[in-house]
Enzyme design. Structure first.
Site, PDB file in Angstrom:
ATOM      1  N   ASN A 131       1.001  -1.218   0.226  1.00 61.31           N
ATOM      2  CA  ASN A 131      -0.009   0.014  -0.076  1.00 61.31           C
ATOM      3  C   ASN A 131       0.747   1.194   0.086  1.00 61.31           C
ATOM      4  O   ASN A 131       1.763   1.169   0.460  1.00 61.31           O
ATOM      5  CB  ASN A 131      -0.885   0.051   1.271  1.00 61.31           C
ATOM      6  CG  ASN A 131      -1.614   1.262   1.538  1.00 61.31           C
ATOM      7  OD1 ASN A 131      -1.203   2.093   2.139  1.00 61.31           O
ATOM      8  ND2 ASN A 131      -2.699   1.396   0.626  1.00 61.31           N
ATOM      9  N   GLU A 194      -1.563   0.871  -4.967  1.00 59.08           N
ATOM     10  CA  GLU A 194      -1.658   2.195  -5.688  1.00 59.08           C
ATOM     11  C   GLU A 194      -0.579   2.082  -6.997  1.00 59.08           C
ATOM     12  O   GLU A 194      -0.932   3.010  -7.904  1.00 59.08           O
ATOM     13  CB  GLU A 194      -1.437   3.287  -4.599  1.00 59.08           C
ATOM     14  CG  GLU A 194      -2.837   3.277  -3.865  1.00 59.08           C
ATOM     15  CD  GLU A 194      -2.861   2.470  -2.832  1.00 59.08           C
ATOM     16  OE1 GLU A 194      -3.687   2.576  -1.706  1.00 59.08           O
ATOM     17  OE2 GLU A 194      -1.888   1.429  -2.611  1.00 59.08           O
ATOM     18  N   ASP A 242      -4.914  21.304   9.674  1.00 64.72           N
ATOM     19  CA  ASP A 242      -5.406  20.703   8.646  1.00 64.72           C
ATOM     20  C   ASP A 242      -6.292  21.447   7.698  1.00 64.72           C
ATOM     21  O   ASP A 242      -6.222  22.512   7.439  1.00 64.72           O
ATOM     22  CB  ASP A 242      -6.668  19.461   9.394  1.00 64.72           C
ATOM     23  CG  ASP A 242      -6.374  18.323   8.867  1.00 64.72           C
ATOM     24  OD1 ASP A 242      -6.421  17.840   7.769  1.00 64.72           O
ATOM     25  OD2 ASP A 242      -6.141  17.079   9.638  1.00 64.72           O
TER      26      ASP A 242
END
Length: 421
Positions: A131, A194, A242
């Site tokens: 991953n 991916e 964020d």
């Protein structure tokens, strides 16, 4: 990193500090690619903004801006197995020392210096599937990082390793091709890789590198860090700004212990500014296909989807459809809001509206919305933990706007400047 692919590159040659100063300058160039060649106490230059516009991302995957969604869908549906591998012969290897890398401290309340463009590679301890995913990582000392993990693939792999009483081998890549960065953020099944999506973006020409201390295979990057996420160990991570330009809370998060560091001879350190356009687009764009596919099952004539930059590429969406029946708009709203649970506000528009142009979308709202008929309000719905307005349990109120034409009276909504020239 190939700098000749970035048009109108802004080069800053004055000496700059990694603490606050670089971010202060980058704020003046929100959609430019900026290179800092003279970083205080460091030999490695800093670059930012390599994929902070849709145009740059489209260029990296060889499509037009309005074709990004379909290009991502095609790559995810048709991944290409990687067949080209090589060793780290082009790199200079050292014992891990994060002090040699110009990692930024962005804002005064930050928990410390943060790696923001690091793609973490790991394997499922049970299946062996690899991953790749982007995570923020807080520098603890010269060879230790704190990593924010949310319940997705890497989180699952790490907890599987913990249950086996083992550390999890990981490799962190910094300074990657934008197409590979985009692939690492795509929503694909947990048993998919991916890098096979990235290879589809690269037409089967992607080459991966054999790591030195594990069986991980990673793409070429300017900086490669090898280490382990340590089982049964946590430390404080945060505060950190964020997507919504507000501080996330401090949590107890896993710890990475690094062993090796591999640098290209002319390495650049890629920095993604928290809540900047690069951050928003990389996190938001891969969610657009998910919304599109979900809406398509309800209204097959959906044309495109955009999570808007003004909505942090997370909380606001515009969905473009070719309207066939009067109720299409409402059905699309329900489908879109359920497809991406973090979505807070959604606007549905006709296919004559440019969903990438905020003025055009506002025009649709101004001329095609009647509040008592076209406004949908959903109370006490699950929202985003990033939304500062959401309740402590994450619930919020969602709003949908049907800004499509009344198909019973199309002549009232004909845009003359479009039709007569």
């Amino acid at each position: 990193m190939k700098l000749n692919s970035y048009k109108n590159l802004i080069e800053i040659n004055d000496e700059v500090d990694t603490e606050y100063e670089i971010v202060e300058i980058l704020k003046k160039y929100p959609k430019d690619t900026v290179l800092f060649t003279n970083v205080k106490h460091h030999r490695i230059p800093v670059i930012s903004g390599i994929c902070n516009t849709r145009e740059k991302i489209a260029q990296s995957i060889n499509c037009k801006k309005d074709e990004i969604l379909q290009t991502i869908v095609k790559a995810c549906d048709n991944p290409i197995k990687v067949e080209n591998y090589k060793d780290l012969d082009d790199y200079i290897s050292y014992d891990a020392n994060l002090n040699k890398i110009p990692i930024l401290k962005h804002y005064k309340k930050d928990g410390g210096r943060y790696i923001t463009a690091g793609v973490v590679f790991a394997r499922d301890p049970e299946t062996g599937v690899q991953n790749a995913s982007i995570h923020r990582m807080l520098v603890k000392n010269s060879n230790t990082l704190g990593i924010r993990l949310v319940p997705r693939n890497l989180f699952t792999y790490f907890h599987k390793a913990e249950e086996l009483g083992k550390d999890l081998d990981i490799t962190i890549c910094i300074g990657l091709d934008p197409a590979i960065l985009l692939a690492s953020t795509c929503s694909i099944p947990i048993d998919s890789d991916e890098m096979e999506v990235a290879n589809a973006f690269k037409n089967g020409e992607l080459t991966l590198l054999n790591c030195e201390n594990s069986d991980l295979k990673v793409p070429e990057a300017d900086i490669i860090l090898e280490g382990k996420i340590i089982h049964n160990k946590r430390s404080k991570e945060g505060p950190f700004v964020d997507l919504t330009d507000t501080y996330d809370v401090v949590r107890e998060e896993p710890v990475i212990k690094l062993s090796k560091m591999h640098l290209k001879k002319n390495a650049y350190y890629h920095a993604i500014i928290p809540a900047g356009f690069e951050h928003k687009l990389l996190q938001g764009l891969p969610q657009e296909p998910r919304i599109f596919e979900h809406v398509k099952n309800t209204v097959p004539t959906v044309q495109n989807v955009a999570l808007t930059e003004g909505g942090c590429c997370w909380l606001h969406a515009v969905v473009q459809i070719k309207k066939q029946t009067q109720g299409d708009g409402k059905n699309v709203l329900m489908a879109a809001l359920s497809a991406h649970p973090s979505l807070k506000h959604c606007v549905v528009v006709d296919d004559d509206i440019d969903i990438f142009n905020p003025e055009d979308v506002e025009y649709a709202i101004a001329t095609r919305v009647k509040g008592d008929e076209d406004l949908m309000v959903v109370t006490k719905a699950r929202g985003s933990s990033l939304d500062p307005k959401a309740l402590p349990d994450g619930t919020t109120t969602k709003i949908g706007l049907d800004a499509t034409k009344d198909i019973n009276h199309p002549e009232k909504f004909e845009r003359v400047s479009f039709s007569e020239f």
